[in-house]
Design a protein around this motif. Structure first.
Motif, mmCIF file in Angstrom:
data_model
loop_
_atom_site.group_PDB
_atom_site.id
_atom_site.type_symbol
_atom_site.label_atom_id
_atom_site.label_comp_id
_atom_site.label_asym_id
_atom_site.label_seq_id
_atom_site.Cartn_x
_atom_site.Cartn_y
_atom_site.Cartn_z
ATOM 1 N N ASP A 65 34.020 25.846 49.006
ATOM 2 C CA ASP A 65 35.327 25.606 48.403
ATOM 3 C C ASP A 65 35.321 25.925 46.908
ATOM 4 N N PHE A 66 35.097 27.208 46.593
ATOM 5 C CA PHE A 66 35.133 27.654 45.209
ATOM 6 C C PHE A 66 36.578 27.766 44.721
ATOM 7 N N GLU A 67 36.753 27.599 43.391
ATOM 8 C CA GLU A 67 37.976 28.054 42.763
ATOM 9 C C GLU A 67 37.760 29.516 42.407
ATOM 10 N N VAL A 68 38.737 30.359 42.716
ATOM 11 C CA VAL A 68 38.561 31.802 42.552
ATOM 12 C C VAL A 68 39.576 32.360 41.563
ATOM 13 N N SER A 69 39.075 33.040 40.541
ATOM 14 C CA SER A 69 39.912 33.787 39.604
ATOM 15 C C SER A 69 39.805 35.272 39.930
ATOM 16 N N VAL A 70 40.840 36.027 39.546
ATOM 17 C CA VAL A 70 40.840 37.468 39.788
ATOM 18 C C VAL A 70 41.361 38.184 38.543
ATOM 19 N N SER A 71 41.248 39.496 38.549
ATOM 20 C CA SER A 71 41.746 40.297 37.433
ATOM 21 C C SER A 71 43.148 40.804 37.726
ATOM 22 N N CYS A 72 43.859 41.171 36.652
ATOM 23 C CA CYS A 72 45.140 41.857 36.794
ATOM 24 C C CYS A 72 45.298 42.823 35.625
ATOM 25 N N TYR A 73 46.177 43.791 35.787
ATOM 26 C CA TYR A 73 46.276 44.905 34.842
ATOM 27 C C TYR A 73 47.724 45.109 34.396
ATOM 28 N N PRO A 74 48.097 44.546 33.258
ATOM 29 C CA PRO A 74 49.486 44.659 32.778
ATOM 30 C C PRO A 74 49.947 46.094 32.555
ATOM 31 N N GLU A 75 48.992 47.008 32.293
ATOM 32 C CA GLU A 75 49.364 48.404 32.055
ATOM 33 C C GLU A 75 48.983 49.319 33.220
ATOM 34 N N ARG A 76 48.633 48.769 34.345
ATOM 35 C CA ARG A 76 48.235 49.495 35.547
ATOM 36 C C ARG A 76 46.755 49.818 35.529
ATOM 37 N N HIS A 77 46.114 49.539 36.656
ATOM 38 C CA HIS A 77 44.701 49.899 36.819
ATOM 39 C C HIS A 77 44.574 51.417 36.771
ATOM 40 N N PRO A 78 43.546 51.941 36.092
ATOM 41 C CA PRO A 78 43.435 53.406 35.946
ATOM 42 C C PRO A 78 43.347 54.166 37.264
ATOM 43 N N GLU A 79 42.940 53.505 38.346
ATOM 44 C CA GLU A 79 42.854 54.177 39.646
ATOM 45 C C GLU A 79 44.061 53.892 40.532
ATOM 46 N N SER A 80 45.022 53.126 40.024
ATOM 47 C CA SER A 80 46.161 52.717 40.842
ATOM 48 C C SER A 80 47.297 53.741 40.760
ATOM 49 N N PRO A 81 48.002 53.966 41.856
ATOM 50 C CA PRO A 81 49.136 54.904 41.816
ATOM 51 C C PRO A 81 50.348 54.367 41.076
ATOM 52 N N SER A 82 50.475 53.042 40.963
ATOM 53 C CA SER A 82 51.661 52.472 40.315
ATOM 54 C C SER A 82 51.430 51.007 39.984
#
Length: 294
Positions: A140-157
């Protein structure tokens, strides 16, 4: 928002700090000097990074274990799923739990060879949401994740990024840490779009010191973060003037946090680069005081 307004704020502020595992004895000493200086500010949590392809696994684990045992700080261990089978990743997860770690920053991770297109291990976790599901199935870990306000460089949008972030939250993530971004308007718009997307977890702005401006500019190019012209202009002619760079960096970060607070943010994640002074000064500007003499 002025510094006076910040000092008289009516909303509580929480901060968290990110460190990376040291490679040498000298870097080890610098890391623990920074931790000892920042710990009295009572961060919500601290995190320790994990190298591309799990390249710092042992050093990350040693740093995390020492933080848990010696400081009492809530410590989040970074974990990636790239270039490793599920059995190996699951072993790391169990090792963290047995070491007393209860928080993980779950990331897809970068390939061991820079610039190589991402491909998941044939016997590994295929995505971050799948990794989160695996983590939560083990303990039962607490899990944090990343996010990209300017778009991930490999993401289409950006829409693709928001869909992925929502999947991460639905898999069990409880907070999102933003890639560093020097545009507060972009951060605020991303937060508001995430809210409309049904993403109901806190989004923590990632704050990056710019003292080594050329190094940060190179890093920004790799991770899809833009560097505004006005910021580059502040450092013109200061290559051989480290003291002035420190003063400029302090002013930049103080202005950024005061403006973000005015825009409704009250949780901030500092990429410390294992150096305490700028982060400590900014936290004092935010009105945080140490619980004991650092």
């Amino acid at each position: 928002m002025s510094l006076k307004d910040i000092a008289q704020r009516d909303r509580p502020i929480r901060v968290s700090f990110e460190f990376f595992p040291p490679k040498t004895a000298e870097m080890e000493e610098q890391l623990w000097t920074s931790i000892k200086r920042l710990a009295p500010l009572s961060p919500s949590f601290v995190s320790v990074t994990y190298g591309a392809g799990g390249s710092t696994r042992d050093r990350t684990h040693a740093t995390v274990k020492r933080l848990v045992q010696e400081t009492g700080l809530k410590t989040a261990a970074h974990l990636t799923c790239v270039a490793a089978p599920k059995s190996e990743v699951n072993e790391v997860i169990r090792e963290y739990w047995h070491a007393g770690v209860r928080d993980i920053v779950a990331l897809r991770g970068d390939m061991p060879v820079a610039g190589t297109p991402y491909a998941h291990h044939p016997e590994g976790y295929a995505s971050t949401p799948e990794l989160i599901t695996g983590i939560r199935s083990i303990a039962d870990f607490e899990v944090s994740v990343s996010c990209y306000p300017e778009r991930h460089p490999e993401s289409p949008s950006l829409e693709h990024d928001l869909d992925l972030l929502k999947q991460k939250v639905e898999a069990g993530a409880t907070r999102a840490i933003a890639q560093f971004c020097f545009s507060n308007e972009t951060l605020a718009r991303f937060r508001d779009r995430a809210d409309r997307w049904g993403i109901n977890v806190p989004i923590l702005p990632g704050l990056m010191p710019t003292t080594n401006f050329k190094g940060i500019a190179r890093m920004a190019g790799r991770c899809g973060a833009s560097v505004p012209t006005w910021l580059a202009g502040l450092y013109e002619g200061l290559d051989n003037d480290p003291e002035s760079r420190r003063i400029v960096a302090s002013a930049v970060m103080a202005e950024q946090v005061s403006d973000l607070y005015a825009k409704g943010f009250d949780q901030f994640h500092f990429y410390t680069l294992n150096q305490a002074d700028l982060t400590y000064a900014t936290c004092r500007i935010l009105g945080l005081t140490p619980k004991e003499n650092p």
